[in-house]
Scaffold this active site. Structure first.
Site, PDB file in Angstrom:
ATOM      1  N   PHE A 141       0.877  -1.179   0.000  1.00 44.41           N
ATOM      2  CA  PHE A 141       0.000   0.000   0.000  1.00 44.41           C
ATOM      3  C   PHE A 141       0.911   1.224   0.000  1.00 44.41           C
ATOM      4  CE2 PHE A 141      -2.745   3.365   1.131  1.00 44.41           C
ATOM      5  CZ  PHE A 141      -4.024   2.985   0.741  1.00 44.41           C
ATOM      6  N   ASP A 227       9.468   2.787   2.059  1.00 42.27           N
ATOM      7  CA  ASP A 227       8.261   3.521   2.415  1.00 42.27           C
ATOM      8  C   ASP A 227       7.985   3.262   3.893  1.00 42.27           C
ATOM      9  OD1 ASP A 227       5.692   4.344   2.976  1.00 42.27           O
ATOM     10  OD2 ASP A 227       4.827   3.647   1.098  1.00 42.27           O
ATOM     11  N   LYS A 256       2.487  10.386   8.096  1.00 41.60           N
ATOM     12  CA  LYS A 256       1.609  10.021   9.218  1.00 41.60           C
ATOM     13  C   LYS A 256       1.982  10.561  10.613  1.00 41.60           C
ATOM     14  CE  LYS A 256      -0.602   6.122   7.034  1.00 41.60           C
ATOM     15  NZ  LYS A 256      -1.945   6.570   6.673  1.00 41.60           N
TER      16      LYS A 256
HETATM   17  C1  LIG Z   1       2.823   2.538   3.685  1.00 45.10           C
HETATM   18  C2  LIG Z   1       2.037   3.694   3.176  1.00 45.10           C
HETATM   19  N1  LIG Z   1       2.559   4.481   2.228  1.00 45.10           N
HETATM   20  C3  LIG Z   1       1.899   5.556   1.754  1.00 45.10           C
HETATM   21  C4  LIG Z   1       0.636   5.873   2.214  1.00 45.10           C
HETATM   22  C5  LIG Z   1      -0.082   7.070   1.672  1.00 45.10           C
HETATM   23  O1  LIG Z   1      -0.103   8.076   2.645  1.00 45.10           O
HETATM   24  P1  LIG Z   1      -1.184   9.269   2.569  1.00 45.10           P
HETATM   25  O2  LIG Z   1      -2.511   8.681   2.889  1.00 45.10           O
HETATM   26  O3  LIG Z   1      -0.698  10.252   3.605  1.00 45.10           O
HETATM   27  O4  LIG Z   1      -1.119   9.836   1.204  1.00 45.10           O
HETATM   28  C6  LIG Z   1       0.055   5.073   3.203  1.00 45.10           C
HETATM   29  C7  LIG Z   1      -1.289   5.390   3.713  1.00 45.10           C
HETATM   30  O5  LIG Z   1      -1.896   4.674   4.459  1.00 45.10           O
HETATM   31  C8  LIG Z   1       0.760   3.962   3.695  1.00 45.10           C
HETATM   32  O6  LIG Z   1       0.254   3.171   4.633  1.00 45.10           O
END
Ligand SMILES: Cc1ncc(COP(=O)(O)O)c(C=O)c1O
Length: 452
Positions: A141, A227, A256
């Site tokens: 994700f 990530d 986050k």
């Molecule tokens: C691992 C990961 N990367 C990227 C994102 C995307 O982040 P955002 O919702 O702040 O765009 C998320 C969102 O849950 C995530 O869990």
């Protein structure tokens, strides 16, 4: 517990389906105050937050020291996002983030979200390597903007949104052979991977996977990008989850939990070489930029959040509390056939459930699974919410995994309460028809209201 006026307006002007879904689950609650690990509905009572906004609230809700820092910054009447000056606080934050991340991470690009960080990593890795293709993992994700979405395999998220980025390819997580096979084509700019797949089902890297992946990437001229949007900021104990495994990535994406849940902010940490390849001349000084990226409010709360995380030793706490929590969950759930495993790192855990063998359980389970594969998990979430007043969620790309991610400031008593509650819920699932009766009721409601 549904709140009519405000929710109706939201449904009318924002997103009616979200309100319908919360109504269907009986989780349309209006929260008046959120403090630490507790949420206080306007109708009274208290709900324990074991989701933390998907790992936003590592320091708990509305931490007083972070609120004070924010108010102080506001009181200064300073240049918050002027776009025509050097935002000095951004330099301070970047220095601190790079110091904590270590390795060769020496520059930072600030964003307003995790997806924007992924977009940045895609662009910067293309600029640096002069290659186009990007490699990612099945079950990942990475966010819902078009670039990030192109790095997610599940067609559910992409359906109806037209063509995504070309030249993106998935390989299985934890599969070094598949990785090397792809990398040897020398066409990939970067391999973007979560050190622990969160929405994919709290999947941990096996053995030396991350370090080997990094070595292979280096050998084939591909950037190794972590990530850490969910796993960073001490969620798993160390500042970055990759640090547990000795990984030294070329880029790290954070978001986050960076601002204690108060001001949207994200960051991409990278080597000096990558940064210089993008900002390569005066003409390109703002070739990649973001209006809100370096705003002083966000920068100030990141500094305050880091102070809290370090001052309250929340990384260490995450390790000790997380280990104890998983051990206790494993013990109390061991007798139940639908319990498969509890796994995780620090305060990022997941409880995996499995199809039952006993006929009295198997029949209703299979029936609901046929209606929707996420049905069992969603009823479980509903039960924990209604009966135990605990907020949880199942993983977005793994419906049999209940995510357990309380704020790192959760108390041992709150964790004990969760353990008792999950044990009682498992007992009810396995011994009483009520769990399944509730599922039937929800189904009936969904059908009569036209929700499914
Ligand atoms: C691992 C990961 N990367 C990227 C994102 C995307 O982040 P955002 O919702 O702040 O765009 C998320 C969102 O849950 C995530 O869990």
């Amino acid at each position: 517990m549904a709140q009519k006026g405000g929710a109706e307006r939201y449904a009318k002007y924002v997103n009616p389906q979200w309100v319908r879904l919360l109504d269907l689950l009986g989780m349309n609650v209006r929260y008046e105050r959120c403090i630490g690990a507790e949420l206080f509905p306007s109708t009274g009572g208290r709900i324990l937050d074991f989701l933390s906004g998907f790992c936003v609230y590592n320091v708990g809700h509305n931490h007083p020291a972070i609120i004070a820092a924010l108010k102080d910054e506001l009181d200064k009447n300073g240049p918050l996002m002027l776009q025509s000056h050097v935002p000095e606080l951004a330099g301070l934050v970047a220095e601190r983030l790079c110091g904590l991340a270590g390795g060769s991470l020496a520059r930072v690009f600030f964003t307003s979200s995790g997806s924007e960080g992924v977009e940045t990593a895609i662009k910067f890795s293309r600029a640096y390597t002069k290659r186009n293709a990007i490699l990612y993992c099945d079950g990942a994700f990475h966010g819902l903007t078009c670039g990030a979405l192109s790095l997610m395999g599940d067609p559910f998220w992409k359906e109806g949104f037209g063509p995504m980025l070309q030249d993106t390819e998935a390989i299985p997580f934890n599969d070094l052979e598949a990785l090397e096979k792809k990398l040897s084509s020398k066409k990939y700019a970067s391999f973007i991977v979560e050190p622990i797949q969160s929405e994919g089902g709290i999947k941990l890297p096996e053995g030396d996977y991350l370090r080997e992946a990094q070595r292979l990437c280096r050998r084939h001229g591909t950037l190794f990008v972590l990530d850490e949007v969910q796993t960073g900021m001490y969620r798993t104990g160390s500042f970055l989850a990759g640090q547990h495994y000795g990984a030294e990535p070329d880029m790290v994406i954070l978001a986050k939990a960076m601002s204690g849940g108060l001001v949207p902010v994200g960051a991409v940490l990278m080597t000096q070489g990558i940064c210089d390849s993008v900002y390569s001349s005066l003409k390109r000084a703002i070739i990649h930029a973001s209006t809100f990226g370096e705003n002083a409010l966000a920068m100030r709360v990141v500094l305050a959040t880091l102070d809290v995380l370090e001052g309250e030793r929340l990384g260490e706490k995450s390790v000790t509390l997380g280990n104890a929590l998983r051990q206790r969950i494993g013990e109390v759930l061991a007798p139940y056939e639908m319990f498969k495993e509890v796994r995780g790192l620090g305060m990022l855990s997941g409880i995996e459930w499995q199809s039952p063998k006993r006929l009295t359980l198997k029949v209703p389970f299979e029936l609901f699974k046929r209606i929707h594969p996420g049905m069992f998990g969603q009823i479980l979430v509903m039960h924990l919410f209604h009966e135990k007043e605990i907020l949880t969620q199942i993983c977005g790309n793994h419906f049999m995994m209940l995510k357990v991610a309380p704020p790192l400031i959760a108390t041992p008593e709150q964790l004990d309460y969760f353990v008792r509650s999950i044990a009682e819920t498992a007992e009810m699932i396995h011994t009483s028809g009520r769990f399944w009766a509730d599922a039937i009721e929800m189904m009936g409601h969904a059908v009569t209201t036209g929700s499914i």
